[in-house]
Design a protein around this motif. Structure first.
Motif, short mmCIF file in Angstrom:
data_model
loop_
_atom_site.label_atom_id
_atom_site.label_comp_id
_atom_site.label_asym_id
_atom_site.label_seq_id
_atom_site.Cartn_x
_atom_site.Cartn_y
_atom_site.Cartn_z
N THR B 44 20.30 4.76 78.34
CA THR B 44 19.43 4.21 79.39
C THR B 44 18.23 3.49 78.78
O THR B 44 17.84 2.41 79.22
N TYR B 45 17.67 4.11 77.75
CA TYR B 45 16.53 3.48 77.07
C TYR B 45 16.88 2.07 76.62
O TYR B 45 16.13 1.12 76.86
N PHE B 46 18.05 1.94 76.00
CA PHE B 46 18.41 0.64 75.45
C PHE B 46 18.74 -0.36 76.57
O PHE B 46 18.41 -1.53 76.46
N TYR B 47 19.40 0.12 77.63
CA TYR B 47 19.68 -0.80 78.76
C TYR B 47 18.37 -1.36 79.31
O TYR B 47 18.25 -2.55 79.57
N ASP B 48 17.39 -0.46 79.42
CA ASP B 48 16.12 -0.91 80.01
C ASP B 48 15.40 -1.95 79.16
O ASP B 48 14.63 -2.74 79.68
N ARG B 49 15.66 -1.90 77.85
CA ARG B 49 15.03 -2.90 76.97
C ARG B 49 15.37 -4.31 77.41
O ARG B 49 14.64 -5.24 77.13
N PHE B 50 16.56 -4.47 78.00
CA PHE B 50 17.05 -5.82 78.25
C PHE B 50 16.74 -6.33 79.64
O PHE B 50 17.03 -7.47 79.96
N ARG B 51 16.17 -5.47 80.48
CA ARG B 51 15.88 -5.94 81.83
C ARG B 51 14.75 -6.97 81.76
O ARG B 51 13.83 -6.85 80.94
N PRO B 52 14.84 -7.97 82.62
CA PRO B 52 13.81 -9.02 82.60
C PRO B 52 12.41 -8.42 82.82
O PRO B 52 12.24 -7.49 83.61
N ILE B 53 11.45 -8.95 82.07
CA ILE B 53 10.07 -8.48 82.20
C ILE B 53 9.31 -9.46 83.07
O ILE B 53 9.60 -10.66 83.08
N GLU B 54 8.33 -8.94 83.79
CA GLU B 54 7.53 -9.83 84.64
C GLU B 54 6.82 -10.88 83.80
O GLU B 54 6.52 -10.66 82.63
N LYS B 55 6.52 -11.98 84.47
CA LYS B 55 6.00 -13.16 83.79
C LYS B 55 4.78 -12.88 82.90
O LYS B 55 4.71 -13.30 81.76
N ASN B 56 3.80 -12.16 83.44
CA ASN B 56 2.55 -12.04 82.69
C ASN B 56 2.49 -10.80 81.81
O ASN B 56 1.47 -10.49 81.23
N LYS B 57 3.58 -10.07 81.75
CA LYS B 57 3.59 -8.90 80.88
C LYS B 57 4.32 -9.21 79.59
O LYS B 57 5.16 -10.08 79.54
N SER B 58 3.98 -8.43 78.57
CA SER B 58 4.64 -8.66 77.28
C SER B 58 4.85 -7.33 76.59
O SER B 58 4.12 -6.37 76.80
N LEU B 59 5.87 -7.30 75.75
CA LEU B 59 6.18 -6.09 75.01
C LEU B 59 5.22 -5.91 73.83
O LEU B 59 5.16 -4.86 73.22
N TYR B 60 4.49 -6.94 73.53
CA TYR B 60 3.69 -6.92 72.31
C TYR B 60 2.20 -6.87 72.62
O TYR B 60 1.74 -7.59 73.51
N PRO B 61 1.48 -6.03 71.89
CA PRO B 61 0.04 -5.93 72.15
C PRO B 61 -0.66 -7.25 71.85
O PRO B 61 -0.32 -7.94 70.89
N LYS B 62 -1.64 -7.56 72.68
CA LYS B 62 -2.31 -8.86 72.56
C LYS B 62 -3.15 -8.96 71.30
O LYS B 62 -3.29 -10.03 70.72
N GLU B 63 -3.71 -7.81 70.87
CA GLU B 63 -4.63 -7.88 69.73
C GLU B 63 -3.89 -8.12 68.41
O GLU B 63 -4.50 -8.43 67.40
N LYS B 64 -2.58 -7.97 68.46
CA LYS B 64 -1.82 -8.20 67.23
C LYS B 64 -1.16 -9.57 67.25
O LYS B 64 -0.84 -10.09 68.31
N LYS B 65 -0.99 -10.13 66.07
CA LYS B 65 -0.26 -11.39 65.99
C LYS B 65 1.23 -11.09 66.13
O LYS B 65 1.70 -10.01 65.75
N THR B 66 1.94 -12.05 66.65
CA THR B 66 3.38 -11.89 66.76
C THR B 66 4.06 -12.92 65.87
O THR B 66 3.74 -14.11 65.94
N ILE B 67 4.95 -12.44 65.02
CA ILE B 67 5.68 -13.34 64.14
C ILE B 67 7.14 -13.32 64.54
O ILE B 67 7.76 -12.26 64.60
N ALA B 68 7.67 -14.49 64.83
CA ALA B 68 9.06 -14.56 65.24
C ALA B 68 9.90 -15.01 64.06
O ALA B 68 9.44 -15.76 63.20
N SER B 69 11.13 -14.52 63.99
CA SER B 69 12.02 -14.99 62.94
C SER B 69 13.33 -15.43 63.55
O SER B 69 13.74 -14.92 64.59
N MET B 70 13.97 -16.37 62.89
CA MET B 70 15.17 -16.95 63.47
C MET B 70 16.46 -16.50 62.80
O MET B 70 17.53 -16.90 63.21
N CYS B 71 16.36 -15.70 61.73
CA CYS B 71 17.56 -15.21 61.06
C CYS B 71 17.26 -13.87 60.42
O CYS B 71 16.10 -13.49 60.33
#
Lengths: 346, 430
Positions: B44-71
């Protein structure tokens, strides 16, 4: 059932720590043992240097240089049998631990590991040879081995009609060996730090010896097991390593070639990771410190065997025990700086 | 995008794509969850990870930088050690695939198109808003979208990956390139890489890996979990908080252990056990898994960069100082990596052959995305090697458009029937 647990216990063990203590004990025995009336014999496959006042035995390299310091006539007479006898004694010692003599027992090796510890505690980086230099330099130990056999012979015999060598060339390797100059210092004996002014040959050889000693100290500070890479004992041992009882076996099918083993290797052997075909993976520079087995996360890819019994194998569990991450998640480190995901979810 | 018309258009596209995306996600999730009655509580935990998140919410804390990787080539240990959040943004969504097709050639790989579309429309996993996107030079197509900074409107950092991994030169090059990346990340995050932090993050990932390896061991023991669930777990690792991911996986592992003890299997002993490899399945592109498992088979192992390749290989450090830790971390992304962008890539064949044995698989399904050259080129060699070893291989080509499922179903069905036949005759012989 209990047997399996012992096996698991060993596979999960920190062999490097065990090795540290074994090395400490053997250093004590081979540098101070003589004072405690320990006598181990003079055909040892390690630098148990007879120049050390407290040494309980002798290095086979000294023995072989002495024995070959005779004419062909004596070598091929019944007296020559003693040469074979001492080779036999050397081999009897050697086959038990194979190259682990270098990694666990040799006092000169231990000394280098301690210098490495010193460097580490100061936070300096180590260096490595690049592939080309590695291949080129590794030949040196064979050249030294050949010389230490040929020079004593050439003192008493003439090769191809050339003049015989001067007698001050006897035991040529000992004259340049860092064990002779450095190890006696641990007994408080500085008498080996000298230049012998008898004649030109001795001046050259003994001053070369001092230079090698200095190089040894500097070299092993910047490179792990600096001297072992050039050690003729290591070359001699490798010639017989196939008959050793202790063996390092690789199962290439299970290897992912991740290179963990070669990157923790003190001497920098790359074949241990890249060679997926050989079963017996002991190379000439290997000293069987078994760090590679410790660093291998693939179940049974590397194994230490005595005859056909596995005594230490690479296991997933053992790897994670030694390198962090426990297989069961215990704490969630909520206060971790890396984990401040407060507005997770709702 | 200065033009008002352009902005309007962008917003319109974003709106419709979001609607399509949510529909797609919900539909695939319901297929994954509801079509299989035998449910694991830990999932259930993992299924919930994939549910769409509301527009203005994010999984990542704002005070931290987010680094994305493509591979998978990006050393995430370093990202975590610098106090940033890491998110891998490879996308499997058909809706963003069509968005990416707006500015990319039609015949390229759907994964690349979909990822580019997702970056362009700011529709990244967990609503991430990356401060930097690290684009390793892996396949040509990914390489080139890194050059479309202007069009996509995000900053890319090119992480140079050598084309080969066996030579010493390649390794040196890679170490240097990782060190350069560290410098860049230090300037983006404003933090300095320290020995303590890197050690901590290496250990943190090792913990996750230990848990993952335990999971794979359990999967090996008995068919207690479907491949579609396993794929979702590794897929969640892309963007989830690492510690909660590990914890959730530990809970699931305990449940799986119980299942093994009770002999509670999800398929019968006769179900064809398949190994899946090729272009990576990324949620919501779960078609191959779902088709196989709805037809009564089970996927026992995935050789994907979205699963085993990303998590299996570990870091071993000899001296816990930066001078040894950074190369050690770098090595983990090079030497055992079986990405087809490396040549030669025999390790991949060996890995698959070993997995076939270890996971007792009956056959291989090799999936290639339309336009994915590297996997397509390798399929022939790998297929030959595997057939030599006596395993049946099925090559399938698909893209993100779910419309061609009918033909795929037929082929998979036939393949699995033949495997069942083989199993039957084998059993008779015994």
């Amino acid at each position: 059932m209990k047997k399996i647990n012992i096996k698991k216990y060993i596979n999960n063990a920190n062999v490097s720590r065990f090795r540290f203590w074994i090395q400490l004990i053997s250093f004590f025995i081979f540098v101070y043992g003589g004072y405690f009336f320990i006598e181990i014999g003079s055909r040892l496959p390690i630098f148990s240097c007879p120049y050390v006042p407290g040494s309980p035995g002798g290095c086979y390299l000294l023995g072989v240089q002495h024995e070959l310091n005779s004419t062909w006539h004596t070598i091929f007479s019944p007296r020559g049998i003693s040469i074979l006898k001492s080779l036999g004694i050397f081999l009897l010692f050697f086959i038990f631990l194979n190259k682990a003599w270098c990694g666990f027992v040799c006092p000169l090796g231990t000394l280098q590991d301690w210098i490495t510890r010193l460097r580490k505690s100061l936070g300096f980086s180590f260096t490595r040879y690049d592939e080309m230099s590695f291949k080129r330099l590794k030949v040196i130990k064979y050249i030294l081995l050949a010389l230490l056999i040929l020079i004593p012979l050439a003192i008493n015999n003439s090769f191809f009609g050339l003049p015989k060598l001067s007698h001050s060339m006897h035991t040529p390797f000992c004259k340049i060996c860092p064990a002779r100059t450095i190890l006696p210092l641990f007994n408080g004996d500085t008498s080996q730090i000298y230049i012998d002014f008898t004649d030109t040959t001795t001046i050259i050889l003994t001053s070369l010896g001092l230079m090698v000693a200095a190089l040894f100290l500097v070299g092993s500070f910047v490179k792990k097991r600096f001297f072992c890479f050039f050690c003729p004992m290591s070359a001699l041992q490798f010639l017989f390593s196939k008959i050793g009882l202790l063996r390092l076996i690789k199962n290439g099918d299970k290897c992912t070639r991740c290179g963990n083993c070669s990157r923790v290797c003190d001497v920098g052997i790359t074949e241990i990771a890249d060679d997926i075909l050989s079963k017996n993976i002991i190379k000439d520079d290997c000293m069987m410190c078994l760090k590679c087995v410790e660093a291998c996360p693939e179940e049974g890819a590397l194994k230490v065997k005595v005859l056909n019994f596995d005594i230490f194998s690479a296991t997933e569990e053992g790897f994670f025990k030694r390198y962090g991450g426990t297989s069961k998640f215990e704490t969630s480190n909520k206060d971790d700086v890396l984990n401040s995901n407060k507005n997770k979810d709702e | 995008m200065n033009n008002k018309i352009d902005i309007d258009r962008y917003n319109r596209v974003k709106k419709t794509t979001t609607i399509h995306y949510n529909m797609e996600v919900n539909q695939v999730l319901s297929e994954i969850i509801d079509d299989f009655p035998d449910k694991l509580n830990g999932m259930t935990y993992f299924y919930d990870r994939f549910r769409p998140i509301e527009k203005n919410k994010s999984l990542y804390p704002k005070e931290k930088k987010t680094i994305a990787s493509m591979c998978i080539h990006v050393p995430v240990e370093i990202i975590y050690a610098l106090g940033a959040s890491s998110v891998r943004i490879c996308s499997g969504a058909y809706s963003t695939d069509t968005a990416g097709a707006d500015f990319l050639p039609a015949k390229i790989c759907p994964l690349v198109k979909s990822t580019a579309g997702a970056i362009y429309l700011d529709m990244l996993p967990g609503n991430a808003n990356p401060d930097l996107i690290i684009n390793p030079t892996t396949c040509d197509q990914k390489k080139k979208i890194g050059e479309m900074e202007d069009e996509i409107g995000k900053e890319f950092y090119v992480l140079e990956v050598p084309p080969s991994k066996d030579s010493e030169e390649a390794r040196q090059y890679w170490h240097r390139s990782v060190k350069k990346m560290v410098k860049k990340l230090e300037s983006v995050t404003g933090n300095r890489l320290t020995r303590r932090k890197l050690k901590k993050s290496i250990k943190m990932i090792l913990t996750a890996q230990a848990e993952y390896r335990r999971f794979m061991k359990l999967r090996r023991k008995a068919p207690v979990i479907f491949g579609k669930d396993a794929q979702l777990i590794t897929n969640a690792y892309f963007f989830d908080n690492l510690n909660s991911w590990t914890e959730a996986l530990a809970t699931l592992n305990d449940e799986l252990e119980e299942r093994i003890a009770q002999k509670h299997h999800v398929v019968g002993p006769r179900a064809p056990r398949l190994l899946l490899t090729g272009s990576p399945s990324i949620f919501p592109n779960m078609r191959t898994h779902l088709l196989i498992e709805k037809l009564g088979g089970i996927v026992v192992y995935e050789e994907f960069c979205s699963s085993s390749r990303m998590l299996s290989d570990t870091v071993a450090v000899d001296e816990w100082f930066l001078y040894d830790m950074v190369p050690a971390v770098a090595d983990r992304y090079l030497k055992p990596n079986t990405c087809p962008n490396f040549t030669p890539n025999d390790d991949r064949i060996r890995k698959i052959l070993l997995a076939m044995k270890e996971y007792d698989a009956d056959g291989i399904v090799y999936q290639t995305f339309t336009g994915c050259q590297l996997y397509d080129l390798e399929s022939r060699k790998i297929g030959k090697e595997l057939e030599k070893a006596g395993y049946p291989v099925l090559n399938i080509e698909l893209d993100y458009n779910p419309k061609d499922s009918g033909q795929l179903t037929t082929r998979l069905e036939a393949f699995m029937e033949s495997i069942k036949d083989q199993k039957r005759t084998k059993r008779k012989k015994i």
